[in-house]
Design a protein around this motif. Structure first.
Motif, PDB file in Angstrom:
ATOM      1  N   LEU A  39       1.410  97.665  74.084  1.00  0.00           N
ATOM      2  CA  LEU A  39       2.649  97.323  73.387  1.00  0.00           C
ATOM      3  C   LEU A  39       2.329  96.762  72.007  1.00  0.00           C
ATOM      4  N   GLU A  40       1.373  95.848  71.981  1.00  0.00           N
ATOM      5  CA  GLU A  40       0.886  95.274  70.730  1.00  0.00           C
ATOM      6  C   GLU A  40      -0.612  95.037  70.876  1.00  0.00           C
ATOM      7  N   GLU A  41      -1.296  94.921  69.761  1.00  0.00           N
ATOM      8  CA  GLU A  41      -2.729  94.654  69.804  1.00  0.00           C
ATOM      9  C   GLU A  41      -2.986  93.330  70.524  1.00  0.00           C
ATOM     10  N   GLU A  42      -3.948  93.328  71.432  1.00  0.00           N
ATOM     11  CA  GLU A  42      -4.339  92.159  72.218  1.00  0.00           C
ATOM     12  C   GLU A  42      -3.221  91.617  73.102  1.00  0.00           C
ATOM     13  N   SER A  43      -2.281  92.450  73.475  1.00  0.00           N
ATOM     14  CA  SER A  43      -1.192  92.066  74.371  1.00  0.00           C
ATOM     15  C   SER A  43      -1.514  92.542  75.783  1.00  0.00           C
ATOM     16  N   PRO A  44      -1.106  91.781  76.807  1.00  0.00           N
ATOM     17  CA  PRO A  44      -1.323  92.255  78.177  1.00  0.00           C
ATOM     18  C   PRO A  44      -0.297  93.322  78.597  1.00  0.00           C
ATOM     19  N   PHE A  45       0.678  93.572  77.737  1.00  0.00           N
ATOM     20  CA  PHE A  45       1.757  94.495  78.067  1.00  0.00           C
ATOM     21  C   PHE A  45       1.494  95.887  77.519  1.00  0.00           C
ATOM     22  N   TYR A  46       1.955  96.870  78.289  1.00  0.00           N
ATOM     23  CA  TYR A  46       1.780  98.274  77.942  1.00  0.00           C
ATOM     24  C   TYR A  46       3.133  98.973  77.954  1.00  0.00           C
ATOM     25  N   VAL A  47       3.139 100.170  77.376  1.00  0.00           N
ATOM     26  CA  VAL A  47       4.302 101.036  77.425  1.00  0.00           C
ATOM     27  C   VAL A  47       3.880 102.317  78.124  1.00  0.00           C
ATOM     28  N   LEU A  48       4.590 102.663  79.193  1.00  0.00           N
ATOM     29  CA  LEU A  48       4.413 103.958  79.830  1.00  0.00           C
ATOM     30  C   LEU A  48       5.432 104.867  79.168  1.00  0.00           C
ATOM     31  N   GLN A  49       4.969 105.672  78.230  1.00  0.00           N
ATOM     32  CA  GLN A  49       5.816 106.459  77.344  1.00  0.00           C
ATOM     33  C   GLN A  49       5.812 107.931  77.741  1.00  0.00           C
ATOM     34  N   SER A  50       7.003 108.492  77.927  1.00  0.00           N
ATOM     35  CA  SER A  50       7.114 109.933  78.159  1.00  0.00           C
ATOM     36  C   SER A  50       6.690 110.664  76.899  1.00  0.00           C
ATOM     37  N   THR A  51       6.006 111.786  77.076  1.00  0.00           N
ATOM     38  CA  THR A  51       5.636 112.587  75.910  1.00  0.00           C
ATOM     39  C   THR A  51       6.747 113.563  75.531  1.00  0.00           C
ATOM     40  N   GLU A  52       7.741 113.687  76.388  1.00  0.00           N
ATOM     41  CA  GLU A  52       8.844 114.627  76.154  1.00  0.00           C
ATOM     42  C   GLU A  52      10.062 113.962  75.514  1.00  0.00           C
ATOM     43  N   THR A  53      10.391 112.743  75.962  1.00  0.00           N
ATOM     44  CA  THR A  53      11.618 112.071  75.543  1.00  0.00           C
ATOM     45  C   THR A  53      11.280 110.686  75.012  1.00  0.00           C
ATOM     46  N   ALA A  54      11.514 110.464  73.723  1.00  0.00           N
ATOM     47  CA  ALA A  54      11.131 109.196  73.086  1.00  0.00           C
ATOM     48  C   ALA A  54      11.774 107.987  73.756  1.00  0.00           C
ATOM     49  N   ASP A  55      13.014 108.100  74.199  1.00  0.00           N
ATOM     50  CA  ASP A  55      13.712 106.956  74.793  1.00  0.00           C
ATOM     51  C   ASP A  55      13.272 106.646  76.216  1.00  0.00           C
ATOM     52  N   VAL A  56      12.465 107.493  76.828  1.00  0.00           N
ATOM     53  CA  VAL A  56      11.964 107.222  78.176  1.00  0.00           C
ATOM     54  C   VAL A  56      10.611 106.519  78.045  1.00  0.00           C
TER      55      VAL A  56
END
Length: 148
Positions: A39-56
């Motif tokens: 999500l951000e550099e050195e953050s414990p959080f991630y984003v599971l991002q669809s490669t097809e739909t930006a809003d997913v």
């Protein structure tokens, strides 16, 4: 490959960054390919991002730092489906429902995201027989200002 993302704008990806979800995710069955981004550099959080739909895009975190006794017992079906041959291949994440204030954020501990980091496969695994809930608070209460 270039994709548009919800939190990072347009980014360039390599094939080895992509995870295939054969069944998609519940309520997003048509979304079969995702990337895991910080999500951000050195953050414990991630984003599971669809490669097809930006809003997913789903905010997620590795749960073990927050729930010390959290356990995921994968079924034989999941192990076979994701071609898991060793524990070292597996990464576990839980999806967050972000709230204001942030300390009220909850995690879906009943349905962790299981990734085979080596084979680039993923699946949400529903642990129906567990004591975990789909909306569990995982962050400790913050100390009230002025108190020690």
């Amino acid at each position: 490959m270039k994709i548009q993302t919800k939190y990072h704008g347009q980014i360039e990806l390599k094939n080895e960054q992509l995870f295939h979800f054969a069944k998609g995710l519940p309520a997003f069955e048509s979304e079969k390919q995702f990337v895991l981004l910080s999500l951000e550099e050195e953050s414990p959080f991630y984003v599971l991002q669809s490669t097809e739909t930006a809003d997913v895009a789903f905010i997620c975190v590795e749960p073990f730092s927050y729930i010390q006794d959290y356990q995921v017992q994968l079924s034989k079906q999941v192990i076979e489906e994701l071609n898991i041959t060793s524990n070292e291949q597996v990464a576990i994440f839980v999806l967050l429902t972000v709230k204001e204030p942030f300390m009220e954020t909850t995690a879906n501990l009943q349905g962790p995201i299981v990734l085979n980091m080596k084979k680039q496969k993923g699946r949400q695994f529903m642990m129906n027989d567990s004591l975990y809930q789909t909306k569990e608070r995982i962050f400790k209460q913050s100390v009230v200002k002025g108190e020690k």
